[in-house]
Design a protein around this motif. Structure first.
Motif, PDB file in Angstrom:
ATOM      1  N   SER A   7     -12.436 -35.174  49.502  1.00  0.00           N
ATOM      2  CA  SER A   7     -13.832 -35.075  49.927  1.00  0.00           C
ATOM      3  C   SER A   7     -14.656 -36.315  49.598  1.00  0.00           C
ATOM      4  O   SER A   7     -14.301 -37.405  49.994  1.00  0.00           O
ATOM      5  N   GLY A   9     -18.594 -36.255  49.375  1.00  0.00           N
ATOM      6  CA  GLY A   9     -19.952 -36.256  49.882  1.00  0.00           C
ATOM      7  C   GLY A   9     -20.054 -36.837  51.280  1.00  0.00           C
ATOM      8  O   GLY A   9     -19.091 -36.834  52.043  1.00  0.00           O
ATOM      9  N   ALA A  36     -12.580 -29.982  49.377  1.00  0.00           N
ATOM     10  CA  ALA A  36     -14.026 -30.130  49.214  1.00  0.00           C
ATOM     11  C   ALA A  36     -14.487 -29.754  47.812  1.00  0.00           C
ATOM     12  O   ALA A  36     -14.009 -28.790  47.208  1.00  0.00           O
ATOM     13  N   ASP A  40     -21.136 -28.277  43.910  1.00  0.00           N
ATOM     14  CA  ASP A  40     -22.517 -28.334  44.393  1.00  0.00           C
ATOM     15  C   ASP A  40     -23.011 -26.980  44.887  1.00  0.00           C
ATOM     16  O   ASP A  40     -24.186 -26.849  45.265  1.00  0.00           O
ATOM     17  N   GLU A  52     -21.241 -29.181  50.288  1.00  0.00           N
ATOM     18  CA  GLU A  52     -20.169 -30.103  50.685  1.00  0.00           C
ATOM     19  C   GLU A  52     -19.401 -29.565  51.887  1.00  0.00           C
ATOM     20  O   GLU A  52     -19.155 -30.277  52.862  1.00  0.00           O
ATOM     21  N   SER A 206     -18.949 -35.864  42.590  1.00  0.00           N
ATOM     22  CA  SER A 206     -18.313 -35.384  43.823  1.00  0.00           C
ATOM     23  C   SER A 206     -16.797 -35.388  43.636  1.00  0.00           C
ATOM     24  O   SER A 206     -16.195 -34.367  43.343  1.00  0.00           O
TER      25      SER A 206
END
Length: 278
Positions: A7, A9, A36, A40, A52, A206
């Motif tokens: 992933s 972001g 992902a 978040d 995400e 992230s």
């Protein structure tokens, strides 16, 4: 070619879109698995939101231009008019539909992996050769500890970004990570890949959250896949790097991955550059 992307972001979303849309070799098109960050994730207005995953769904959907330039949200306008809090989280009407579906399915007993698969199928990702996986089916939320006048305060990372503007942080706390396990398919996607890509996303908040899931970093150390990293744009990473004592430099970021065999590409590397190093 099997490509697994950790992933990252918006930078990760753009890279995946580029890999899927890349017109050149290799042929046939690569199979892309995206893992992902769900650190978040947040609950707002009684809805479960996964920023995400939702960003990836929007950016990769053939019939969705994404959130950039999207029409104002009638739902959030009405929430604002009614004084419903919080009012700092940006959302479109289509995203509200996604949040409603996710919340309903989770309430009916579906796992985050099952919910993500349903949403991905609705958006046509499998037809584009993309498999989207949450990093874990265990709820995990990242919180930011701030120093205030007389005491410390912890806020959700989404509030830290959207409402507070990412002020200096003392540390980050990833609630639930001690109970987390990699979601089905995550570790195999790393072990069986031909190349694993670390996009130019935030290495702390992230990509770093995904790598914190038990077993993920071990799988990266043990995979025979080539690991390709894209040096992130350091412009907006100062607060997250400072909170963990890392210099905002390319070498400082690379140090966070020193236990992995990463081939680093420059910040402006394209999907074609990634494929050329695969």
């Amino acid at each position: 070619m099997r490509i697994t992307v950790i992933s990252g972001g918006p930078a990760g979303s753009r890279l995946v879109r580029g890999l899927v849309d890349h017109p050149g070799d290799p042929a046939p098109a690569p199979e892309v698995t995206v893992i992902a960050n769900t650190g978040d994730d947040i609950s707002l207005w009684g809805l479960r939101i996964s920023p995400e995953i939702d960003g990836l769904l929007a950016n990769l959907s053939p019939d969705d231009p994404g959130t950039a330039g999207a029409a104002p949200s009638l739902v959030t306008d009405e929430l604002h008019a009614l004084g419903v809090q919080p009012q700092w989280y940006p959302v479109t009407d289509r995203e509200i539909g996604t949040h409603l579906a996710r919340t309903a399915w989770l309430g009916q007993g579906a796992t985050p992996s099952e919910v993500t698969q349903r949403l991905a199928e609705r958006r046509g990702l499998p037809a584009k050769g993309v498999r989207l996986l949450p990093m874990s089916d265990v709820p995990v939320e990242t919180h930011v500890v701030l120093d205030e006048q007389e005491e410390q305060r912890a806020v959700h990372v989404q509030q830290w970004r959207h409402e507070l503007g990412s002020p200096a942080a003392t540390r980050f706390v990833v609630a639930g990570m001690d109970r987390a396990a990699a979601a089905p398919g995550v570790l195999d996607a790393i072990r069986e890949a031909d190349v694993v890509v670390l996009p130019g996303g935030d290495p702390v908040l992230s990509i770093g959250i995904v790598l914190g899931v038990p077993g993920v970093r071990d799988a990266l150390r043990g995979t025979s896949a080539k690991i390709v990293g894209i040096t992130p744009d350091l412009t907006d990473l100062g607060p997250s790097l400072a909170a963990v004592g890392i210099d905002p430099t390319a070498s400082g970021v690379a140090g966070l991955y020193r236990d992995l065999r990463v081939t680093w590409l420059p910040t402006d590397a394209s999907p074609a550059d990634v494929l050329a190093h695969a």
